[in-house]
Enzyme design. Structure first.
Site, PDB file in Angstrom:
ATOM      1  N   THR A  69       0.815  -1.230   0.000  1.00  0.00           N
ATOM      2  CA  THR A  69       0.000   0.000   0.000  1.00  0.00           C
ATOM      3  C   THR A  69       0.847   1.279   0.000  1.00  0.00           C
ATOM      4  O   THR A  69       0.310   2.372   0.206  1.00  0.00           O
ATOM      5  CB  THR A  69      -0.905   0.037   1.248  1.00  0.00           C
ATOM      6  OG1 THR A  69      -0.058  -0.069   2.401  1.00  0.00           O
ATOM      7  CG2 THR A  69      -1.925  -1.084   1.245  1.00  0.00           C
ATOM      8  N   LYS A  70       2.143   1.140  -0.200  1.00  0.00           N
ATOM      9  CA  LYS A  70       2.986   2.341  -0.128  1.00  0.00           C
ATOM     10  C   LYS A  70       2.984   3.100  -1.466  1.00  0.00           C
ATOM     11  O   LYS A  70       2.486   2.594  -2.470  1.00  0.00           O
ATOM     12  CB  LYS A  70       4.415   1.934   0.265  1.00  0.00           C
ATOM     13  CG  LYS A  70       4.478   1.275   1.639  1.00  0.00           C
ATOM     14  CD  LYS A  70       4.017   2.204   2.740  1.00  0.00           C
ATOM     15  CE  LYS A  70       4.301   1.699   4.141  1.00  0.00           C
ATOM     16  NZ  LYS A  70       3.145   1.198   4.878  1.00  0.00           N
ATOM     17  N   SER A  71       3.604   4.297  -1.475  1.00  0.00           N
ATOM     18  CA  SER A  71       3.450   5.152  -2.663  1.00  0.00           C
ATOM     19  C   SER A  71       4.180   4.570  -3.865  1.00  0.00           C
ATOM     20  O   SER A  71       3.791   4.846  -5.005  1.00  0.00           O
ATOM     21  CB  SER A  71       3.880   6.589  -2.375  1.00  0.00           C
ATOM     22  OG  SER A  71       5.234   6.651  -2.081  1.00  0.00           O
TER      23      SER A  71
END
Ligand SMILES: Cc1ncc(COP(=O)(O)O)c(C=O)c1O
Length: 391
Positions: free
Chosen positions: A182-184
């Protein structure tokens, strides 16, 4: 019911598929030239001299502790309001996390409270740039220098963040990033350590691969040569397939950050003055990475609000409940409820709203409206006389 709105949606597409296809055609699938290229590009992106790619931010934190010789008998100061990995990395190194309460307005480690927690055993501080807002690194560096402590930044939320012109890893001894799902930027699971110190980066590269002096890519380039193992390392090397997926995402980093920032601004416009809700404050001089968009629900009604949103098809998360109250932490560190009141208050009030580049304006409006509806029954309505008395 209308279409469900997921909490997160990645934006990987044709560019990543093509990069993956090319990586499959390379005889080296494990750590090789694609990883090296990603490391150079990621280091440049965050403005640091060197990046060392690893399999997770947890591994990055663990290796940073090891490279600074931190282990059994040592204490590391950090925050109770974070994902557990910030502290589990300290346990994995054999050291003890010493928790310090957070600022009530931001949820970030309260630098002013740290000095009182420093003992002769303290070796390092791990600040977490929570939600994407950097801790006051200038103040923290000055404090750490006075006490000759290392700073290992947990920058899992903060690739794009800056504060007072300072980026992650600029004042810390290392900064650790996550490429979790879910990170950028993401490759499913992955991470990186950045530093300006070339010798430190070289040692971290050995430590991420058992402490071996040669890796598979060296064998391919130079043919087989005997290698040595000079110190005990771990198995934390990122592979070429993962790096291939990450590389095209760097080209979209700024554009995606701008999209998340616009979504955050719109949430703030809709939610800023809603009774029963509050938003973390952004400090002056902060370029917020906007990894998460938390809202704090008043009157102990967070769990009801989570339920109400979920029943309307809107997925939300809790980032995070204060970790010192989780069973393992209670057992090992022995903190009782009330030990870190700000972290507990925020941890009991917070929920994170969907925020990602693909979130449509009408979906965002639905999220905000559903949230306003969900808190309304819990807002205390005071009788006019009571209001008049309190003015
Ligand atoms: C603040 C923080 N630190 C550390 C981690 C651990 O990252 P990883 O899953 O890459 O090990 C996370 C992951 O969500 C995180 O949010």
């Amino acid at each position: 019911m209308s279409e469900p709105i997921p909490f997160f949606r990645h934006d990987l597409g044709e560019g990543e598929v093509e990069a993956f296809r090319r990586a499959l055609a390379d005889p080296i699938l494990t750590t090789g030239d694609t990883v090296a290229l990603f490391e150079r590009r990621f280091a440049a992106e965050v403005g640091r001299g060197h990046a060392v790619a690893v399999t997770s931010c947890t591994g990055a934190l663990h290796l940073s502790l090891i490279v600074f010789g931190i282990g059994p008998g040592d204490e590391v100061i950090t925050t109770p309001l974070t994902f557990i990995a910030t502290s589990t990395a300290i346990f994995e190194a054999g050291a003890t996390p010493v928790l310090v309460d957070v600022e009530p307005e931001t949820g970030n480690l309260d630098v002013a409270r740290i000095e009182a927690a420093i003992t002769p055993r303290t070796k390092a501080i791990i600040p977490v740039h929570l939600y994407g807002q950097m801790v006051d690194m200038r103040a923290l560096r000055a404090l750490a220098d006075r006490h000759r402590l290392r700073i290992i930044e947990d920058a899992a939320h903060c690739v794009e963040g800056r504060r007072d012109g300072v980026g992650p890893g600029q004042l810390g001894d290392t900064a650790c990033f996550s490429f979790y799902a879910t990170k950028s930027i993401t490759c499913g699971e992955g991470g990186a350590i950045v530093t300006d110190d070339e010798a430190l980066a070289a040692r971290l590269r050995r430590l991420r691969l058992h402490g071996m002096t040669k890796a598979a890519a060296d064998r391919q380039r130079e043919g087989y040569q005997h290698w040595d193992m000079t110190e005990l390392g771990w198995k934390y090397n990122l592979d070429n397939l993962q790096a291939a997926i990450l590389l095209p995402q760097l080209d979209r980093l700024e554009a995606n950050w701008a999209k998340r920032s616009a979504i955050a601004a719109e949430y703030e416009r809709r939610l800023l003055n809603v009774p029963g809700l509050s938003l973390p404050r952004t400090r002056p001089g902060v370029r917020h990475a906007r990894h998460l968009f938390p809202v704090w629900i008043a009157n102990d009604k967070r769990d009801q609000v989570v339920g109400a949103l979920q029943s309307r098809g809107i997925s939300v998360m809790v980032n995070y409940r204060a970790i010192h109250l989780l069973s393992y932490f209670q057992k090992t560190l022995g903190h009782a409820p009330g030990a870190f009141p700000n972290a507990e208050r925020i941890g009991d009030a917070t929920l994170s709203l969907p925020m990602y580049p693909a979130l449509l304006p009408e979906q965002q409006a639905r999220v905000a409206d559903a949230l306003i509806d969900a808190v309304a029954p819990f807002v205390e309505v005071r009788a006019p006389a009571e209001v008049a008395r309190s003015l």
